[in-house]
Design a protein around this motif. Structure first.
Motif, PDB file in Angstrom:
ATOM      1  N   GLY A   1       0.854  -1.279  -0.158  1.00  0.00           N
ATOM      2  CA  GLY A   1      -0.043  -0.007  -0.016  1.00  0.00           C
ATOM      3  C   GLY A   1       0.833   1.339  -0.118  1.00  0.00           C
ATOM      4  N   ALA A   2       0.236   2.229   0.136  1.00  0.00           N
ATOM      5  CA  ALA A   2       1.000   3.549   0.246  1.00  0.00           C
ATOM      6  C   ALA A   2       1.687   3.950   1.524  1.00  0.00           C
ATOM      7  CB  ALA A   2      -0.011   4.727  -0.163  1.00  0.00           C
ATOM      8  N   LEU A   3       2.785   4.657   1.834  1.00  0.00           N
ATOM      9  CA  LEU A   3       3.363   5.026   3.097  1.00  0.00           C
ATOM     10  C   LEU A   3       3.549   6.451   2.963  1.00  0.00           C
ATOM     11  CD1 LEU A   3       6.130   2.232   3.572  1.00  0.00           C
ATOM     12  CD2 LEU A   3       4.127   2.683   4.607  1.00  0.00           C
ATOM     13  N   LEU A   4       3.176   7.077   4.363  1.00  0.00           N
ATOM     14  CA  LEU A   4       3.663   8.260   4.444  1.00  0.00           C
ATOM     15  C   LEU A   4       4.381   8.172   5.909  1.00  0.00           C
ATOM     16  CD1 LEU A   4       2.836  11.148   3.382  1.00  0.00           C
ATOM     17  CD2 LEU A   4       0.700  11.132   4.954  1.00  0.00           C
ATOM     18  N   VAL A   5       5.433   8.684   5.807  1.00  0.00           N
ATOM     19  CA  VAL A   5       6.339   8.283   7.100  1.00  0.00           C
ATOM     20  C   VAL A   5       7.042   9.531   7.415  1.00  0.00           C
ATOM     21  CG1 VAL A   5       8.342   6.975   7.592  1.00  0.00           C
ATOM     22  CG2 VAL A   5       7.085   6.068   6.127  1.00  0.00           C
ATOM     23  N   VAL A   6       6.878   9.985   8.785  1.00  0.00           N
ATOM     24  CA  VAL A   6       7.768  10.999   9.419  1.00  0.00           C
ATOM     25  C   VAL A   6       9.071  10.263   9.766  1.00  0.00           C
ATOM     26  CG1 VAL A   6       7.888  12.575  11.268  1.00  0.00           C
ATOM     27  CG2 VAL A   6       5.730  12.487   9.778  1.00  0.00           C
ATOM     28  N   SER A   7      10.102  10.686   9.777  1.00  0.00           N
ATOM     29  CA  SER A   7      11.307  10.049   9.965  1.00  0.00           C
ATOM     30  C   SER A   7      12.652  10.635   9.587  1.00  0.00           C
ATOM     31  CB  SER A   7      11.761   8.714   9.452  1.00  0.00           C
ATOM     32  OG  SER A   7      12.624   8.044   9.879  1.00  0.00           O
ATOM     33  N   HIS A   8      13.610  11.084  10.644  1.00  0.00           N
ATOM     34  CA  HIS A   8      14.875  11.556  10.081  1.00  0.00           C
ATOM     35  C   HIS A   8      15.949  10.437   9.931  1.00  0.00           C
ATOM     36  CE1 HIS A   8      13.354  15.306  11.712  1.00  0.00           C
ATOM     37  NE2 HIS A   8      13.192  14.998  12.847  1.00  0.00           N
ATOM     38  N   ASP A   9      15.390   8.985   9.962  1.00  0.00           N
ATOM     39  CA  ASP A   9      16.422   8.134   9.675  1.00  0.00           C
ATOM     40  C   ASP A   9      16.572   7.807   8.191  1.00  0.00           C
ATOM     41  OD1 ASP A   9      17.536   5.429   9.593  1.00  0.00           O
ATOM     42  OD2 ASP A   9      16.555   4.801  11.068  1.00  0.00           O
ATOM     43  N   ARG A  10      17.640   8.233   7.628  1.00  0.00           N
ATOM     44  CA  ARG A  10      17.786   8.226   6.143  1.00  0.00           C
ATOM     45  C   ARG A  10      17.973   6.828   5.801  1.00  0.00           C
ATOM     46  NH1 ARG A  10      16.005  12.352   3.142  1.00  0.00           N
ATOM     47  NH2 ARG A  10      15.922  14.237   4.630  1.00  0.00           N
ATOM     48  N   ALA A  11      18.549   5.918   6.368  1.00  0.00           N
ATOM     49  CA  ALA A  11      18.891   4.653   6.008  1.00  0.00           C
ATOM     50  C   ALA A  11      17.555   3.947   5.917  1.00  0.00           C
ATOM     51  CB  ALA A  11      19.692   3.981   7.275  1.00  0.00           C
TER      52      ALA A  11
END
Length: 529
Positions: free
Chosen positions: A503-513
């Motif tokens: 499905g679609a993902l909307l992600v808040v994160s500072h983890d570039r990896a």
């Protein structure tokens, strides 16, 4: 004498009697060392043992040189100034008295005339403006306080610095500031971290596991490559050893069957009376001697093979990688799943943090929401899910969705994993529930654990199972800083689950990896005009 820290035959047991490590031998020199391992293996404990906050149960710790420590969090007490937090209040007051003409001879003799320049340089290196040292510490954000703690280390200039999860809760700029400070650090450093980008700046990686500690020269990428080769070799040796045990068992069984047939034939012949009794006695004695010798030889062979298999098995830490297959979401490629138009809003309607924002997410896109701390990332998610009402504009999700925040609050901590799943998926029966949980490694009694007793990694895995592991996963999954405080093995398990989700993902994160590994295709940067 060169900077060094040596742990010799070190043991530590927790107050409740749990042994974290025993007979540990480690040394740290004047290079940047990344200390990694699953949560609970004792990484932070090692730092506290080095600084003397904890006392070892056995062994010795030898420190050559001065130590500086960056804590996971900076405590704020009322009235504390930046100068006090930096540890320079007295030295700064001495310079101010001398500048004002009220200083004493002792002030002049003890004055650190380089302090002002070093303060400005330290603030600049950590990405902070030229702050007034008399400013209250409480006026800084959490990220700014972490930067200030880094600046304090630069001013102090110890021989060895110890950093415990220095990038937790920092935005991209804050993470970059930590990485830049470490890149330019000329002394020794021990860095406990799960931040793979930061670990790429290390010179050495030390891994703590249930098997002990092992040192790998090189950065994270070199470690990951070596670790994969070692694991493959260990698994090959184990498979070969276990095959040998099976082969020896087969040969022992075949030999036993041949002997049984021969004995039966001899018994039948003896029954006919064709062989004299004295000859029969000798034959029986020799058969028993041969049988006993064969049994002893077979026992030794099997024992040696079993021991080799046990030794091979001991070289592999028992970790089950997560590999899942999920039901499809049936989200069409061209369908708009998120539609945001001229959105303005936030927790304070009189001073909205989100202003005139517009974007769409179409089909199974994977989109990251990024920006500095305080730019409104979590507020945007709350506006999207209806937890906050917009001041103006619209924020719509045009399909089924689920959201997992940092605390996985969708789960009731008082209930078991199984009960949470059944509550969130009321249309699924017990078999479907157990099957879904098993795909996320919650099998049998593991599914009956109370959520409040789970580790961070287990809790997020349970949240993923309950939201996307069922027969009809939502078409959109929203994640708010999903990997904060998780160890690397837990992060990799989460990545495996998200990779399987279509499905679609909307992600808040500072983890570039993380963002790279789960296939994020687009980034919406808040606070970027």
């Amino acid at each position: 004498m060169p900077t060094s820290i040596t742990l010799a035959n070190l043991s530590y047991r927790t107050p409740d009697g749990q042994t974290l490590f025993e007979g540990l031998d480690l040394s740290f020199g004047p290079q940047r060392t990344g200390l990694i391992g699953r949560n609970g293996t004792g990484k932070t404990t090692i730092l506290k043992l080095i600084t003397g906050e904890l006392t070892p149960s056995g062994g010795q710790i030898t420190v050559s040189g001065t130590l500086g420590v960056l804590r996971q969090s900076v405590q704020v007490t009322p009235g504390t100034t930046l100068a006090q937090a930096l540890g320079i209040a007295e030295a700064l007051a001495r310079l101010e008295r001398l500048d004002a003409g009220t200083g004493s001879l002792d002030d002049a003799a003890e004055a650190d005339w380089t302090l002002t320049a070093r303060l400005s340089s330290a603030l600049a290196q950590t990405g902070l403006p030229d702050l007034d040292p008399h400013r209250p510490l409480a006026t800084l954000s959490g990220g700014q306080r972490t930067r200030l703690a880094l600046a304090a280390l630069l001013i102090e200039e110890p021989d060895m610095i110890l950093l415990d999860e220095p990038t937790n809760n920092l935005d991209a700029d804050g993470r970059a500031a930590v990485a830049d400070v470490l890149s330019g650090w000329r002394g020794g450093a021990i860095v406990v971290s799960h931040d793979r980008e930061l670990l790429r700046r290390m010179d050495v990686i030390v891994e703590l596991t249930t098997l002990g500690a092992k040192t790998y020269g090189g950065n994270w990428d070199h470690y990951a490559e070596r670790k994969a080769l070692e694991l493959a070799a260990a698994e090959h040796n184990l498979a070969a050893a276990e095959r040998k045990v099976v082969e020896i068992d087969r040969r022992i069984q075949a030999q036993a069957e041949r002997k049984a047939k021969k004995d039966a034939a001899g018994t039948r012949k003896a029954a006919k009376g064709d062989i004299p009794r004295i000859v029969l006695g000798g034959m029986k004695r020799r058969a028993e001697e041969t049988s006993g010798e064969n049994a002893r030889l077979a026992g030794r062979m099997r024992g040696d093979a079993a021991e080799a298999a046990s030794e091979a098995r001991a070289q592999i830490e028992i970790l089950q990688p997560l590999s899942v297959k999920l039901a499809p979401t049936n989200l069409p490629t061209g369908k708009t799943i998120v539609d945001v138009k001229e959105l303005t809003g936030g927790p304070d309607a009189g001073n909205p943090i989100i202003r005139n924002l517009s974007f769409t997410v179409v089909g199974p896109e994977r989109v990251a929401i990024t920006g500095a701390n305080g730019s409104g990332k979590t507020s945007l998610l709350r506006l999207l899910t209806g937890e906050l009402s917009p001041v103006s504009g619209t924020a719509r999700i045009l399909g089924s969705f689920a959201m997992l925040d940092q605390t996985v609050s969708i789960l009731d901590p008082r209930e078991t994993i199984r009960d949470n799943y059944r509550r969130l998926n009321p249309d699924e029966d017990e078999n479907a529930c157990r099957s879904a949980l098993a795909r996320f490694m919650f099998r049998a009694d593991a599914a009956l654990k109370v959520v409040g007793t789970l580790s961070g990694g287990e809790m997020l895995r349970a949240g993923l199972a309950a939201t996307i592991g069922g027969r009809t996963p939502p078409q959109l999954l929203i994640l708010d800083e999903p990997t904060n405080h998780l160890d690397i093995s837990a992060i990799e398990a989460v990545e495996a689950g998200l990779k399987a989700y279509d499905g679609a993902l909307l992600v808040v994160s500072h983890d570039r990896a993380l963002l790279g590994n789960i296939g994020v295709e687009r980034e919406i940067v808040l606070g970027d005009d």
